[in-house]
Design a protein around this motif. Structure first.
Motif, PDB file in Angstrom:
ATOM      1  N   GLU A 120      46.399  43.404  52.061  1.00  0.00           N
ATOM      2  CA  GLU A 120      46.938  44.732  51.761  1.00  0.00           C
ATOM      3  C   GLU A 120      45.881  45.546  51.032  1.00  0.00           C
ATOM      4  OE1 GLU A 120      50.490  43.482  49.589  1.00  0.00           O
ATOM      5  OE2 GLU A 120      51.715  44.092  51.287  1.00  0.00           O
ATOM      6  N   PHE A 121      44.646  45.436  51.517  1.00  0.00           N
ATOM      7  CA  PHE A 121      43.516  46.050  50.841  1.00  0.00           C
ATOM      8  C   PHE A 121      42.559  46.648  51.874  1.00  0.00           C
ATOM      9  CE2 PHE A 121      39.573  45.593  48.125  1.00  0.00           C
ATOM     10  CZ  PHE A 121      39.993  46.440  47.104  1.00  0.00           C
TER      11      PHE A 121
ATOM     12  N   GLU B 191      49.615  37.016  47.792  1.00  0.00           N
ATOM     13  CA  GLU B 191      49.379  38.065  46.813  1.00  0.00           C
ATOM     14  C   GLU B 191      48.001  37.863  46.186  1.00  0.00           C
ATOM     15  OE1 GLU B 191      52.420  38.722  43.957  1.00  0.00           O
ATOM     16  OE2 GLU B 191      53.987  39.070  45.465  1.00  0.00           O
ATOM     17  N   PHE B 192      47.392  38.968  45.785  1.00  0.00           N
ATOM     18  CA  PHE B 192      46.017  38.912  45.302  1.00  0.00           C
ATOM     19  C   PHE B 192      45.854  37.967  44.116  1.00  0.00           C
ATOM     20  CE2 PHE B 192      42.339  40.478  42.909  1.00  0.00           C
ATOM     21  CZ  PHE B 192      41.383  40.501  43.918  1.00  0.00           C
TER      22      PHE B 192
ATOM     23  N   GLN C  60      46.393  47.994  41.135  1.00  0.00           N
ATOM     24  CA  GLN C  60      46.831  46.847  41.933  1.00  0.00           C
ATOM     25  C   GLN C  60      46.679  45.604  41.077  1.00  0.00           C
ATOM     26  OE1 GLN C  60      44.974  46.317  45.768  1.00  0.00           O
ATOM     27  NE2 GLN C  60      45.709  44.220  45.978  1.00  0.00           N
TER      28      GLN C  60
ATOM     29  N   THR D  85      43.392  43.049  40.163  1.00  0.00           N
ATOM     30  CA  THR D  85      42.112  43.619  40.573  1.00  0.00           C
ATOM     31  C   THR D  85      41.275  44.036  39.373  1.00  0.00           C
ATOM     32  OG1 THR D  85      43.011  45.861  40.717  1.00  0.00           O
ATOM     33  CG2 THR D  85      43.141  44.491  42.705  1.00  0.00           C
TER      34      THR D  85
ATOM     35  N   ASN E 146      50.038  46.319  45.789  1.00  0.00           N
ATOM     36  CA  ASN E 146      48.874  46.791  46.519  1.00  0.00           C
ATOM     37  C   ASN E 146      48.556  48.233  46.155  1.00  0.00           C
ATOM     38  OD1 ASN E 146      50.417  48.576  48.414  1.00  0.00           O
ATOM     39  ND2 ASN E 146      51.250  46.610  49.093  1.00  0.00           N
TER      40      ASN E 146
END
Length: 259
Positions: free
Chosen positions: A34-35, A71-72, A148, A151, A178
Motif C-alpha cells: 500500500e505504498f 502491514e508495514f 503512515q 514509517t 497507509n
C-alpha cells in the motif's frame, strides 16, 4: 536435457551463494503493498518498483518469488523471524533497523516531505527551506499530523532518539495504515498536514485534488533491501543482482516505468 537444466540452476545457486535458503525453489519477500509506486496491488497483481526488483532477484537466482503482503509494522519482524527471506518495502536504512537485519547497498535515495491542502498559504510560503518548515510546524500548537504507521515519517513526527528525530511535541500525530488514508484524512479535515516519503507522496497527492507537496524535504534517506541478520550469502547474492541490474540497464527501466 533435464541434467543440463538442473546443472545450470545449481550453477546459478553456487554463483550467487543461496544455499542457506529454507526452500531451494523459492524466495519469500515481505512487503506492505500500500505504498505506491514502490508496492501496490492492481486487482490480484502486485506491482511497483520493489516488486519488479524482487521478481528480477528471484529470476536471476533461478527461483520462484512468493510475495507475503502484510502491514508495514510487521515487515521487519517477518525477516528477523525467518518468515520471509528478504523484505522490499521502501525501507529506509538506519541504525535501528540495522540492529535486527542486514541491508543491501542502497538502491534509491528518498526523503520525507509534507503534503498540505492547497489553501495552506502559511506553510506554502516557507518555500524550499527545510529548517524553516520544521520550525513552522513545531511552533503551531495542536497541529494534527497524519503519518503512515511504522514509517520514517511517523518516527520523524513523533520523535525518536535512536533515529535522531526531535519530533513535534506540540503536535497530535495520527497514524494510518497507509499513506492514501492519511491524505484522505487531510482532505476531510481530520489532519492539517501529512508527512510521507516523497515518491508516494507526489503520486497520492496527484490523485487528491486540492492537495500539494511542499518544496522543502525534511530528511534525506536511502532505501535498501533487508535480509535476516547474519545471512551473508543471501545478502551478497542480492547485492550481486542489484549490481548486474544497474550495469545492464534493467534497474533504470524499472524506475522509468514508475516515475
Amino acid at each position: 536435457m533435464y541434467r543440463l537444466v538442473l546443472s545450470s540452476i545449481l550453477a546459478v545457486f553456487v554463483a550467487f551463494g543461496v544455499s542457506g535458503c529454507k526452500d531451494d525453489k523459492k524466495l519469500v519477500v515481505a512487503t506492505a503493498a500500500e505504498f505506491p509506486p514502490f508496492e501496490f496491488k492492481e486487482g490480484l497483481e502486485y506491482k511497483g518498483v520493489d516488486m519488479e526488483i524482487s521478481r528480477e532477484i528471484a529470476k536471476r537466482l533461478g527461483k520462484e518469488l512468493e510475495i507475503k503482503d502484510m502491514e508495514f509494522d510487521a515487515v521487519m519482524s517477518a525477516v528477523s523471524s525467518g518468515n520471509a527471506d528478504f523484505a522490499a518495502s521502501g525501507l529506509t536504512i538506519n541504525e535501528t533497523r540495522l540492529k535486527v537485519a542486514d541491508f543491501t547497498k542502497p538502491y534509491y535515495n528518498a526523503n520525507q516531505v509534507v503534503i498540505v491542502k492547497s489553501e495552506n498559504v502559511a506553510l506554502k510560503a516557507v518555500g524550499n527551506d527545510a529548517e524553516a518548515l520544521a520550525m513552522a510546524i513545531s511552533q503551531k500548537d495542536g497541529i494534527k499530523i497524519g503519518v503512515q504507521a511504522g514509517t520514517t515519517g511517523a518516527f520523524f513526527a513523533k520523535g525518536d532518539e535512536e533515529w535522531g528525530f526531535a519530533g513535534f511535541p506540540k503536535a497530535e500525530v495520527k497514524s494510518f495504515v497507509n499513506g492514501s488514508l492519511a491524505v484522505s484524512a487531510l482532505v476531510n479535515g481530520q489532519v492539517d498536514i501529512v508527512i510521507l516519503d516523497e515518491a508516494p507522496a507526489r503520486l497520492i497527492s496527484k490523485g487528491n485534488a486540492g492537495t500539494e507537496v511542499l518544496e522543502a524535504a525534511l530528511t534525506q534517506e536511502e532505501y535498501g533491501i533487508a535480509v535476516k541478520k547474519g545471512n551473508k550469502e543471501l545478502l551478497d547474492s542480492i547485492n550481486s543482482v542489484l549490481d548486474a541490474m544497474r550495469e545492464d540497464g534493467t534497474f533504470d527501466k524499472i524506475m522509468q516505468n514508475y516515475f
